[in-house]
Scaffold this active site. Structure first.
Site, PDB file in Angstrom:
ATOM      1  N   ASP A  53       1.425  -5.956  12.599  1.00  0.00           N
ATOM      2  CA  ASP A  53       1.067  -6.312  11.090  1.00  0.00           C
ATOM      3  C   ASP A  53       1.569  -7.640  11.068  1.00  0.00           C
ATOM      4  O   ASP A  53       2.298  -7.862   9.773  1.00  0.00           O
ATOM      5  CB  ASP A  53       1.212  -5.260  10.219  1.00  0.00           C
ATOM      6  CG  ASP A  53       0.592  -5.310   8.914  1.00  0.00           C
ATOM      7  OD1 ASP A  53      -0.406  -6.100   9.051  1.00  0.00           O
ATOM      8  OD2 ASP A  53       1.068  -4.822   8.024  1.00  0.00           O
ATOM      9  N   ASP A  69      36.007 -55.232  21.627  1.00  0.00           N
ATOM     10  CA  ASP A  69      37.621 -55.258  21.297  1.00  0.00           C
ATOM     11  C   ASP A  69      37.565 -54.422  19.772  1.00  0.00           C
ATOM     12  O   ASP A  69      38.275 -53.884  19.212  1.00  0.00           O
ATOM     13  CB  ASP A  69      38.086 -56.484  21.107  1.00  0.00           C
ATOM     14  CG  ASP A  69      38.292 -57.078  22.451  1.00  0.00           C
ATOM     15  OD1 ASP A  69      38.579 -56.336  23.373  1.00  0.00           O
ATOM     16  OD2 ASP A  69      38.560 -58.113  22.520  1.00  0.00           O
ATOM     17  N   LYS A  81      13.105  -1.454  -0.348  1.00  0.00           N
ATOM     18  CA  LYS A  81      11.764  -0.754  -0.238  1.00  0.00           C
ATOM     19  C   LYS A  81      11.850   0.412  -0.514  1.00  0.00           C
ATOM     20  O   LYS A  81      12.587   1.426  -0.136  1.00  0.00           O
ATOM     21  CB  LYS A  81      11.450  -1.120   1.199  1.00  0.00           C
ATOM     22  CG  LYS A  81       9.942  -0.621   1.649  1.00  0.00           C
ATOM     23  CD  LYS A  81       9.802  -1.077   2.984  1.00  0.00           C
ATOM     24  CE  LYS A  81       8.410  -0.539   3.199  1.00  0.00           C
ATOM     25  NZ  LYS A  81       7.874  -0.985   4.771  1.00  0.00           N
ATOM     26  N   GLY A 100       0.675  -1.165  -0.074  1.00  0.00           N
ATOM     27  CA  GLY A 100       0.063   0.237   0.043  1.00  0.00           C
ATOM     28  C   GLY A 100       0.923   1.292   0.042  1.00  0.00           C
ATOM     29  O   GLY A 100       0.458   2.289  -0.442  1.00  0.00           O
TER      30      GLY A 100
END
Length: 660
Positions: free
Chosen positions: A185, A569, A91, A73
């Site tokens: 969120d 052994d 981002k 958004g």
């Protein structure tokens, strides 16, 4: 989308799809959800301009823009490659979308909070910088999709996988809460898979810091299907850390049953269902009652009655079924093969190990842990000294240089000749090992054939009354160290991923290093603890750890009397193991082949097939010459009704292991 075509980063193209299927941490939540009566608003992410082909930070470091990864958004996400070839996710937030001080403060708070995080299950913050049109938040790239993408492809996720996922998520959320941060969120689309298929929580766009003494927030925010009822109460109720607990319950329900519990087309209907706790488990679902009990408690409308993060991990659901040590990319497409074959003992070990890795194992601290103090937002974090810039100096990349080394550690460059020599030696050793393994398998199969045809008698080999040395306990920890096992003579060994074995003898006074080399395929070196070279000290520590764990937590495969299991052994160790949907197979160096079947019956062909042993689920043991068992068609004291089928299975498995 306008602008010149996007360029792939390299020929490999780590994220080869640019249609939005591959997700990286990008904003996807809404602060105030719309109703169906209103016209849908334009996404603020649409204001984000495609970054130039090369973006430079304040220090002049250049990043080459790559594939478009997706959008939410508020932001769009692109691949970025730095000058050394390392790949990140950027981002990208349009400055045009930051229209007031409130929006600016919100973005800078997100950067400050995310930058302060250091946990193996939280997406790493790398850098942040800006140009004239965008703000760039550079993050660790997560190329293996999100939990939402996994669920869309799979429709339903198995309980063992969800146990693993929930433990990693709870570890990360506990770290957040310890630092006084609420994520607000948490949802399947905001939890990503790194290259090793570990989960990473991302997108801190709605995260907030709780400052005592109020410890509450009142903003109505989140993603509709995941919003807790107290959030919908707004200023009347307020909300705190418990909203993340609620979201964990929503995610668990969605993964196990295919969709969130309150889902509806109309957002207002979702909210009404949340307020009144109106949901139901699908009647035809095979999901366990233990899982349903936990979900009911997580989705309690009274936040004070929800379990704490530590209490969640004490629910029976985490220990009532298989718990894997990890997941692979196979989980993105299907339920991993053999996951239901995990034993209870192995599952308990895996659960404890994963808890330790994420920092929730009885207060165990994480290795190389970052800050654990509460996050604090300073005025200097919110105001820039320069009028044309958005990011203040305190959030600039100047103090982020070390972050690059946390994402990728460059490989040491070795001289070409040395590397070639190492590869040739390894190839030669592997060739000899395969030859030795093949010879042992062929010898065993030939003996089985001759005994079945009456051409040879296993009774003539002489039965000394002793049962073969068995793998009595084992832990598959190959995702980190290797395969640990305890033998019925009390030796403890670890077959490390590098190929060598460290074996501690029963009296624990001597060790044996088994290396894959030499004319016999393996070379054995006996040494005392004082003679252990420094290069092996960490390996010995791993063996000590598994020795303590298996002695404390795992039961033996069979009841035994001292001195009645094999010769003390001989040095016995595991050469190779194979896991299948129906059994696990152990190949020992003394000519024994052990098969642990899924129904908990175990069979051992020993002395290259001349003798066979049956261990029942209740731990009774019977060893007989193979010819007498073949003549009788089964064992005498402890028969197995499916012996004929399993015996054919053994022979087939032996043939399948021969490498041609």
């Amino acid at each position: 989308m306008s602008g010149k075509p996007l360029q792939a980063l390299n020929s490999v193209q780590i994220n080869s799809k640019s249609n939005g299927i591959i997700r990286t941490p990008a904003k996807a939540a809404v602060s105030k959800p719309e109703t169906h009566h209103h016209r849908r608003k334009q996404k603020l992410s649409s204001l984000c301009k495609t970054p130039p082909s090369v973006v430079r930070n304040r220090n002049g470091r250049g990043y080459h823009r790559g594939l478009f990864l997706g959008e939410g958004g508020f932001a769009r996400c692109f691949q970025m490659k730095d000058e050394t070839g390392r790949i990140f996710a950027a981002k990208t937030v349009a400055k045009a979308s930051i229209k007031n001080e409130k929006t600016k403060t919100k973005l800078l708070s997100e950067i400050k909070i995310h930058k302060s995080m250091s946990h193996p299950n939280i997406v790493k913050f790398i850098d942040c910088f800006e140009d004239d049109v965008n703000v760039y938040i550079l993050l660790e790239i997560c190329p293996n999709h999100s939990l939402m993408d996994l669920l869309k492809h799979r429709k339903l996720v198995s309980e063992p996988e969800v146990r693993f996922f929930m433990t990693q998520i709870i570890g990360a959320v506990k770290y957040l809460h310890r630092r006084m941060v609420i994520h607000r969120d948490l949802k399947l689309g905001n939890i990503f898979f790194d290259p090793d298929m570990n989960l990473k929580i991302g997108d801190f766009g709605l995260a907030t810091i709780i400052n005592p003494p109020s410890r509450r927030r009142y903003t109505i925010c989140g993603t509709p299907n995941y919003i807790a009822p107290e959030v919908l109460g707004g200023k009347k109720t307020g909300h705190s850390f418990e909203v993340d607990i609620w979201a964990i319950g929503i995610m668990m329900f969605a993964l196990l049953f295919g969709k969130p519990p309150f889902q509806a087309k109309d957002v207002q209907i979702i909210y009404e269902r949340i307020k009144h706790d109106e949901y139901a488990f699908p009647a035809d679902s095979p999901v366990s009652e233990e899982a349903r009990v936990l979900i009911r408690d997580l989705l309690n409308t009274d936040p004070t009655k929800r379990p704490s993060l530590d209490e969640i991990l004490q629910y029976d659901w985490f220990t009532c079924g298989p718990f894997p040590s990890g997941v692979t990319v196979e989980s993105l497409k299907r339920e991993p093969r053999g996951i239901s074959f995990l034993t209870r003992e192995e599952s308990l070990v895996n659960f404890e190990n994963v808890k330790g890795q994420v920092g929730v194992n009885g207060g165990v601290t994480l290795q190389r842990a970052g800050p654990t103090t509460p996050v604090e937002i300073l005025k200097s974090d919110l105001y820039s000294e320069q009028p044309k810039t958005l990011l203040p100096h305190s959030l600039s990349p100047d103090n982020n240089k070390n972050k690059y080394h946390e994402v990728t550690t460059p490989l040491a460059v070795k001289p070409y000749r040395s590397k070639l020599s190492t590869e040739l030696n390894r190839a030669t050793s592997e060739s000899i090992m395969v030859k030795v393994l093949n010879e042992a398998l062929s010898k065993t199969l030939l003996n089985l054939k001759q005994i079945e045809e009456g051409a040879a008698s296993s009774s003539s080999k002489g039965y000394d009354g002793k049962d073969p040395i068995l793998v009595s306990k084992w832990v598959d920890y190959s995702n980190k160290h290797g395969f640990a096992y305890q033998l019925s003579n009390n030796s403890i060994g670890v077959l490390f991923n590098a190929g060598h074995t460290v074996l501690k003898f029963p009296d624990y006074q001597e060790l044996c290093l088994v290396e894959p080399r030499g004319e016999k395929g393996w070379r054995e070196r006996i040494m005392s603890p004082a003679e252990v070279p420094q290069s092996l000290e960490k390996n010995v520590e791993v063996v000590d750890f598994f020795q303590k764990y298996m002695n404390a937590h795992l039961s033996d495969v069979a009841e035994k009397d001292d001195g009645e299991l094999g010769s003390e052994d001989e040095t016995v160790y595991l050469r190779r193991y194979t896991r299948d949907d129906n059994y696990i197979m152990f190949e020992m160096n003394n000519g024994s082949y052990q098969f642990n079947f899924k129904d908990h019956h175990k069979f051992v062909l020993s002395r290259y097939g001349h003798f066979i042993t049956h261990i029942t689920p209740s731990k009774e043991i019977e060893t007989l010459p193979l010819d007498s068992v073949v003549a009788n068609g089964n064992f005498y004291d402890y028969p197995d009704e499916y012996f004929t089928v399993k015996y054919d299975f053994l022979k087939h498995a032996l043939r399948e292991k021969i490498v041609t």
